[in-house]
Design a protein around this motif. Structure first.
Motif, short mmCIF file in Angstrom:
data_model
loop_
_atom_site.label_atom_id
_atom_site.label_comp_id
_atom_site.label_asym_id
_atom_site.label_seq_id
_atom_site.Cartn_x
_atom_site.Cartn_y
_atom_site.Cartn_z
N LEU A 142 0.83 -1.21 0.00
CA LEU A 142 0.00 0.00 0.00
C LEU A 142 0.86 1.26 0.00
N ALA A 143 1.88 1.27 0.85
CA ALA A 143 2.77 2.43 0.91
C ALA A 143 3.42 2.68 -0.45
N ASP A 144 3.85 1.60 -1.08
CA ASP A 144 4.47 1.72 -2.40
C ASP A 144 3.50 2.31 -3.42
N LYS A 145 2.28 1.78 -3.44
CA LYS A 145 1.26 2.26 -4.40
C LYS A 145 0.87 3.71 -4.11
N LEU A 146 0.85 4.09 -2.85
CA LEU A 146 0.47 5.45 -2.47
C LEU A 146 1.64 6.43 -2.52
N GLY A 147 2.85 5.89 -2.66
CA GLY A 147 4.03 6.75 -2.72
C GLY A 147 4.36 7.42 -1.39
N ILE A 148 4.11 6.70 -0.29
CA ILE A 148 4.41 7.23 1.04
C ILE A 148 5.24 6.21 1.81
N ALA A 149 5.73 6.61 2.96
CA ALA A 149 6.61 5.76 3.76
C ALA A 149 5.85 4.59 4.38
N PHE A 150 6.58 3.52 4.65
CA PHE A 150 6.08 2.35 5.35
C PHE A 150 6.90 2.14 6.61
N ILE A 151 6.23 1.85 7.71
CA ILE A 151 6.90 1.52 8.96
C ILE A 151 6.38 0.17 9.44
N GLU A 152 7.30 -0.74 9.69
CA GLU A 152 6.96 -2.06 10.23
C GLU A 152 6.72 -1.92 11.72
N GLY A 153 5.46 -2.01 12.12
CA GLY A 153 5.09 -1.84 13.52
C GLY A 153 5.76 -2.82 14.46
N ASP A 154 6.01 -4.04 14.01
CA ASP A 154 6.66 -5.02 14.88
C ASP A 154 8.05 -4.56 15.31
N LYS A 155 8.71 -3.76 14.48
CA LYS A 155 10.05 -3.28 14.83
C LYS A 155 10.02 -2.23 15.93
N LEU A 156 8.85 -1.71 16.24
CA LEU A 156 8.72 -0.72 17.30
C LEU A 156 8.44 -1.35 18.66
N HIS A 157 8.19 -2.66 18.69
CA HIS A 157 7.97 -3.35 19.96
C HIS A 157 9.22 -3.27 20.83
N PRO A 158 9.05 -2.99 22.11
CA PRO A 158 10.19 -3.10 23.02
C PRO A 158 10.71 -4.54 23.05
N LYS A 159 11.97 -4.68 23.35
CA LYS A 159 12.59 -6.01 23.41
C LYS A 159 11.83 -6.94 24.35
N SER A 160 11.33 -6.41 25.44
CA SER A 160 10.60 -7.25 26.41
C SER A 160 9.34 -7.84 25.79
N ASN A 161 8.65 -7.09 24.92
CA ASN A 161 7.46 -7.61 24.25
C ASN A 161 7.83 -8.74 23.30
N VAL A 162 8.88 -8.55 22.53
CA VAL A 162 9.32 -9.56 21.58
C VAL A 162 9.72 -10.83 22.32
N GLU A 163 10.42 -10.68 23.44
CA GLU A 163 10.82 -11.84 24.24
C GLU A 163 9.61 -12.60 24.76
N LYS A 164 8.62 -11.87 25.27
CA LYS A 164 7.41 -12.52 25.78
C LYS A 164 6.72 -13.31 24.67
N MET A 165 6.51 -12.66 23.54
CA MET A 165 5.81 -13.33 22.44
C MET A 165 6.61 -14.53 21.94
N SER A 166 7.92 -14.38 21.86
CA SER A 166 8.78 -15.49 21.42
C SER A 166 8.65 -16.71 22.32
N GLU A 167 8.38 -16.44 23.60
CA GLU A 167 8.21 -17.51 24.58
C GLU A 167 6.77 -18.02 24.64
N GLY A 168 5.91 -17.47 23.76
CA GLY A 168 4.51 -17.91 23.73
C GLY A 168 3.65 -17.27 24.80
N ILE A 169 4.11 -16.16 25.37
CA ILE A 169 3.36 -15.46 26.42
C ILE A 169 2.60 -14.30 25.77
N PRO A 170 1.28 -14.29 25.91
CA PRO A 170 0.50 -13.20 25.31
C PRO A 170 0.82 -11.85 25.96
#
Length: 162
Positions: free
Chosen positions: A15-43
Motif C-alpha cells: 500500500l505504501a508503495d502504491k500510495l508513494g508514502i513511507a512504510f513503517i513495520e510496527g513489529d520493529k517498534l515493539h520493546p525487546k521485552s514484548n518480543v521476548e514474551k511473544m517469542s516464549e509464547g506469552i501473550p
C-alpha cells in the motif's frame, strides 16, 4: 490491522508503495521485552501494548505531518484504535485484514524467522474486537493473493470519508 499471519506487513508495504508514502513495520517498534514474551509464547497484556502503541502513534503523527505513512499494527481492540486515532492528530484509516482460523494458521505455520509463534494465534483472535462500523475502517478478505488484497484495500480506502 489484524491478527498475526493476516499479511499486515506485506499489504502495508505494498500500500505504501502504491500510495508513494513511507512504510513503517510496527513489529520493529515493539520493546525487546514484548518480543521476548511473544517469542516464549506469552501473550501481551494491555500494559505491555501501551508503550508500543504510543510509539506507533508518534510515527503516525510524524507521517501525517510529512504527507502520510502506512504502519503495520495489530490494533486488536477498539480502545487501541481509538488511542491511535487520537495520537495521530489527523485522519487515520485502518485496513482490517480478515481471514479464517484455518488460513491464518496455515500462513503462520509457513513463515520462517518470525518471533510470533502459532500458539498465540488463538489469544490474538480472542482479543480481537472486529472493527465493524468504526469510522475509517476498510475490511478486506485475505483469502486471495497479496496483489488482490492490496487492490481491494486501495479501492476501499478511496471510499473512506472522515
Amino acid at each position: 490491522m489484524g491478527v498475526s499471519g493476516s499479511g499486515k506487513s506485506t499489504v502495508a508495504e505494498a500500500l505504501a508503495d502504491k500510495l508513494g508514502i513511507a512504510f513503517i513495520e510496527g513489529d520493529k517498534l515493539h520493546p525487546k521485552s514484548n518480543v521476548e514474551k511473544m517469542s516464549e509464547g506469552i501473550p501481551l497484556t494491555d500494559d505491555d501494548r501501551w508503550p508500543w502503541l504510543d510509539l506507533i502513534g508518534a510515527e503516525l503523527q510524524k507521517g501525517n505531518a510529512s504527507g502520510g505513512v502506512v504502519v503495520s499494527c495489530s490494533a486488536l481492540k477498539k480502545i487501541y484504535r481509538d488511542h491511535l486515532r487520537k495520537a495521530t492528530g489527523g485522519p487515520l484509516a485502518f485496513v482490517y485484514l480478515d481471514g479464517s482460523l484455518e488460513l491464518l494458521s496455515r500462513r503462520m505455520g509457513e513463515r520462517k524467522g518470525h518471533f510470533m509463534p502459532l500458539s498465540l494465534l488463538q489469544t490474538q483472535l480472542a482479543t480481537l474486537e472486529v472493527p465493524t462500523g468504526e469510522p475509517g475502517v476498510v475490511t478486506v478478505s485475505i483469502d486471495t493473493t497479496p496483489d488482490e488484497i492490496t487492490k481491494n484495500a486501495l479501492a476501499g480506502l478511496k471510499a473512506v470519508t472522515f
